[in-house]
Design a protein around this motif. Structure first.
Motif, PDB file in Angstrom:
ATOM      1  N   ARG A   1      37.337  28.129 -28.041  1.00 39.30           N
ATOM      2  CA  ARG A   1      35.989  27.573 -27.894  1.00 39.30           C
ATOM      3  C   ARG A   1      35.063  28.224 -28.920  1.00 39.30           C
ATOM      4  NH1 ARG A   1      33.445  28.243 -22.161  1.00 39.30           N
ATOM      5  NH2 ARG A   1      34.952  26.576 -21.678  1.00 39.30           N
ATOM      6  N   LEU A   2      34.426  27.388 -29.731  1.00 38.59           N
ATOM      7  CA  LEU A   2      33.498  27.855 -30.746  1.00 38.59           C
ATOM      8  C   LEU A   2      32.124  27.263 -30.473  1.00 38.59           C
ATOM      9  CD1 LEU A   2      35.664  27.350 -33.982  1.00 38.59           C
ATOM     10  CD2 LEU A   2      35.626  29.305 -32.418  1.00 38.59           C
ATOM     11  N   ALA A   3      31.101  28.109 -30.454  1.00 39.23           N
ATOM     12  CA  ALA A   3      29.718  27.657 -30.324  1.00 39.23           C
ATOM     13  C   ALA A   3      29.104  27.631 -31.720  1.00 39.23           C
ATOM     14  CB  ALA A   3      28.936  28.588 -29.407  1.00 39.23           C
ATOM     15  N   ILE A   4      28.530  26.478 -32.076  1.00 39.54           N
ATOM     16  CA  ILE A   4      28.075  26.250 -33.452  1.00 39.54           C
ATOM     17  C   ILE A   4      26.582  25.928 -33.486  1.00 39.54           C
ATOM     18  CG2 ILE A   4      28.398  24.874 -35.539  1.00 39.54           C
ATOM     19  CD1 ILE A   4      30.859  26.531 -34.809  1.00 39.54           C
ATOM     20  N   GLN A   5      25.904  26.479 -34.473  1.00 44.14           N
ATOM     21  CA  GLN A   5      24.524  26.127 -34.804  1.00 44.14           C
ATOM     22  C   GLN A   5      24.561  25.503 -36.198  1.00 44.14           C
ATOM     23  OE1 GLN A   5      21.247  26.722 -33.232  1.00 44.14           O
ATOM     24  NE2 GLN A   5      20.671  25.354 -34.900  1.00 44.14           N
ATOM     25  N   ILE A   6      24.352  24.211 -36.288  1.00 47.08           N
ATOM     26  CA  ILE A   6      24.452  23.534 -37.579  1.00 47.08           C
ATOM     27  C   ILE A   6      23.280  23.955 -38.470  1.00 47.08           C
ATOM     28  CG2 ILE A   6      24.511  21.309 -38.767  1.00 47.08           C
ATOM     29  CD1 ILE A   6      25.682  20.070 -36.287  1.00 47.08           C
ATOM     30  N   PRO A   7      23.540  24.456 -39.664  1.00 50.01           N
ATOM     31  CA  PRO A   7      22.451  24.849 -40.565  1.00 50.01           C
ATOM     32  C   PRO A   7      21.588  23.648 -40.938  1.00 50.01           C
ATOM     33  CG  PRO A   7      24.560  25.724 -41.320  1.00 50.01           C
ATOM     34  CD  PRO A   7      24.867  24.737 -40.237  1.00 50.01           C
ATOM     35  N   GLU A   8      20.319  23.901 -41.207  1.00 47.90           N
ATOM     36  CA  GLU A   8      19.408  22.833 -41.590  1.00 47.90           C
ATOM     37  C   GLU A   8      19.741  22.312 -42.987  1.00 47.90           C
ATOM     38  OE1 GLU A   8      15.380  24.022 -41.298  1.00 47.90           O
ATOM     39  OE2 GLU A   8      15.485  24.527 -39.151  1.00 47.90           O
ATOM     40  N   GLY A   9      19.608  21.006 -43.138  1.00 45.98           N
ATOM     41  CA  GLY A   9      19.722  20.406 -44.456  1.00 45.98           C
ATOM     42  C   GLY A   9      21.134  20.179 -44.957  1.00 45.98           C
ATOM     43  N   VAL A  10      22.153  20.393 -44.120  1.00 47.17           N
ATOM     44  CA  VAL A  10      23.524  20.196 -44.587  1.00 47.17           C
ATOM     45  C   VAL A  10      23.931  18.735 -44.388  1.00 47.17           C
ATOM     46  CG1 VAL A  10      24.083  22.576 -43.968  1.00 47.17           C
ATOM     47  CG2 VAL A  10      24.673  20.722 -42.385  1.00 47.17           C
ATOM     48  N   ASP A  11      24.941  18.334 -45.148  1.00 45.83           N
ATOM     49  CA  ASP A  11      25.475  16.981 -45.030  1.00 45.83           C
ATOM     50  C   ASP A  11      26.455  16.958 -43.855  1.00 45.83           C
ATOM     51  OD1 ASP A  11      26.549  14.492 -45.262  1.00 45.83           O
ATOM     52  OD2 ASP A  11      27.382  14.770 -47.280  1.00 45.83           O
ATOM     53  N   ARG A  12      26.013  16.380 -42.742  1.00 44.89           N
ATOM     54  CA  ARG A  12      26.856  16.398 -41.545  1.00 44.89           C
ATOM     55  C   ARG A  12      28.107  15.541 -41.707  1.00 44.89           C
ATOM     56  NH1 ARG A  12      23.565  17.096 -35.957  1.00 44.89           N
ATOM     57  NH2 ARG A  12      21.914  18.493 -36.698  1.00 44.89           N
ATOM     58  N   ARG A  13      28.064  14.575 -42.618  1.00 42.96           N
ATOM     59  CA  ARG A  13      29.248  13.748 -42.834  1.00 42.96           C
ATOM     60  C   ARG A  13      30.402  14.568 -43.395  1.00 42.96           C
ATOM     61  NH1 ARG A  13      26.500   9.503 -46.686  1.00 42.96           N
ATOM     62  NH2 ARG A  13      25.758  11.543 -47.452  1.00 42.96           N
TER      63      ARG A  13
END
Length: 456
Positions: A337-349
């Motif tokens: 199990r990994l908890a993730i905070q997506i960085p701002e401004g990244v290409d989510r695709r």
């Protein structure tokens, strides 16, 4: 070259290689005329500039050790090996070797291209100190290992690079060296011959031969070597356990860090096996059997880097009930199990979450990324989430570590927002000893019919 006296004192291993503050300077000339002027007027200066290929390098290797030498091209690896072999003299420092040295430094070194393979075997082995009778006794084994057939009596200049290195390696391992030095030579040849060479290296290692192994293949260094030395700019950048050193080197190569930007880390691999059961008890874990391996709460990441540190909030290996465990039994369900905070401004695709499970030598055993499966779409509202990877424990008894990574897969080579090697540690315990690394699901069935097998 001076010879080091044997050290047979109780508790003190015999040293076979001792390099003390070795430095090597080369004079670089802009034109051939400048070189000629320097020869004619040796006391005059200004005709050349100094280049120090090595600076104050010290290295001690004991009998039976296998030490990896890693570093970028031009870092001084080959210069160091040539000094140890005696083909170069250090400008400063001392080198001491105890025993015969056999070296595979580069293709083209040691063989006369006009001589046949047979003649080169006798010549090369004689140069390494073997008598004619010794070579005669070993020749059949050398020829068989090299696998070049009738070409043994053809000029070496007609050989392919693979044939050349096979013969060179066959000679080197049959002269009964105290020290074997291999500089990228095994990069040539097919996969079968490379596997054959690695098996032979392991045999030599078990027989007490000291091995210096230079390779850009981090996996090979981790597999063969207990220790590693990282050279950078002619100096020792880091020395220690092969896993820890190669981890830092991999980070350096991936990020292109400058000299002053390297992250300091202990030279010993995380997760020493000593005292596991005692630490497990302190962590509330109970071992069902004496000697059962257990992970420790004090283990720290071996390597931690990336452009957005903090994107991976937590990393856990859990049981089927969602409880964190240090020990898993055979085929027990596991949750990564990994908890993730997506960085701002990244290409989510192009976003990908990955994990791998490695052994304590750093070998990838299980790897999974969301990019490969393409089953998850990260283009949702919000930037925080947890992702679970579910599997069953099919690892043999031993200690393992988790690698957690948040990747940018917009290019062919993954870029890392965050990479944690040793995010957490755990152990697998199998009651009955099994060979191999894994416990695959295999069914057994005996098949009989009326026709005896021998009559078919």
């Amino acid at each position: 070259m001076p010879m080091l006296m044997e050290m047979n004192q109780v508790g003190k291993p015999e040293t076979t290689i001792q390099v003390t503050n070795a430095s090597k300077r080369f004079d670089i000339y802009e034109t051939p005329l400048d070189r000629l002027k320097h020869i004619v007027f040796p006391k005059r200066t200004g005709y050349s500039r100094e280049f120090w290929a090595l600076r104050d390098v010290s290295l001690s290797v004991t009998r039976g050790e296998t030490v990896g030498i890693i570093g970028r091209n031009g870092s001084g690896k080959s210069t160091l090996l040539q000094i140890i072999c005696g083909t170069l003299r250090p400008t400063q420092g001392d080198i001491a070797i105890n025993g015969r040295v056999a070296a595979l430094l580069e293709l083209g070194a040691g063989f006369n291209l006009e001589f046949s393979g047979r003649e080169n075997v006798y010549l090369n082995a004689a140069m390494l100190g073997m008598t004619s009778d010794q070579i005669e006794r070993k020749f059949a084994s050398i020829e068989q290992f090299a696998e070049i057939g009738d070409f043994i009596d053809q000029p070496v200049k007609t050989y392919s690079s693979g044939m050349y290195v096979r013969l060179a390696f066959a000679v080197a391992i049959h002269v009964e060296p105290a020290v074997l030095i291999i500089d990228e030579a095994l990069a040539v040849g097919d996969a079968r011959f490379q596997a054959k060479c690695f098996n032979k290296i392991k045999e030599l290692k078990e027989s007490g031969v000291t091995i210096l192994f230079v390779s850009h293949d981090v996996g090979s260094v981790r597999t063969l070597c207990e220790r590693a030395v990282w050279l950078d700019g002619g100096r020792v950048r880091m020395e220690g356990g092969a896993f820890a050193v190669t981890a830092q080197y991999t980070q350096f190569m991936s990020e292109g860090l400058g000299e002053s930007e390297a992250i300091g880390i202990s030279s010993q691999p995380a997760g020493s096996a000593a005292g596991l059961d005692e630490e497990a008890k302190q962590n509330g874990q109970t071992a069902q059997n004496a000697g059962r391996p257990a992970a420790t709460a004090s283990d720290e990441p071996i390597n931690h880097w990336g452009t957005h540190i903090g994107s991976i909030v937590s990393s856990q290996v859990l049981d089927s009930a969602g409880r964190r465990q240090s020990v898993f039994t055979a085929f027990e369900p596991m949750i990564v199990r990994l908890a993730i905070q997506i960085p701002e401004g990244v290409d989510r695709r192009a976003l990908s979450v990955a994990f791998s499970i490695k052994d304590t030598k750093g070998t990838d055993l299980i790897v999974r990324t969301t990019h490969d499966e393409k089953g998850i779409d990260f283009e949702f509202d919000g930037s925080e989430f947890e992702i679970e990877f579910r599997l069953r424990n099919q690892l043999n008894t031993g200690r393992y570590l988790l690698v957690a990574a948040l990747e940018d897969r917009s290019t062919a080579v993954p870029q890392y927002y965050e990479y944690i090697e040793g995010a957490c540690y755990f152990s697998s315990y199998i009651e009955n000893d099994r060979y191999g690394l894994f416990l695959p699901d295999i069914t057994e069935k005996i098949r009989m019919d009326e026709t005896p097998l021998l009559r078919r």
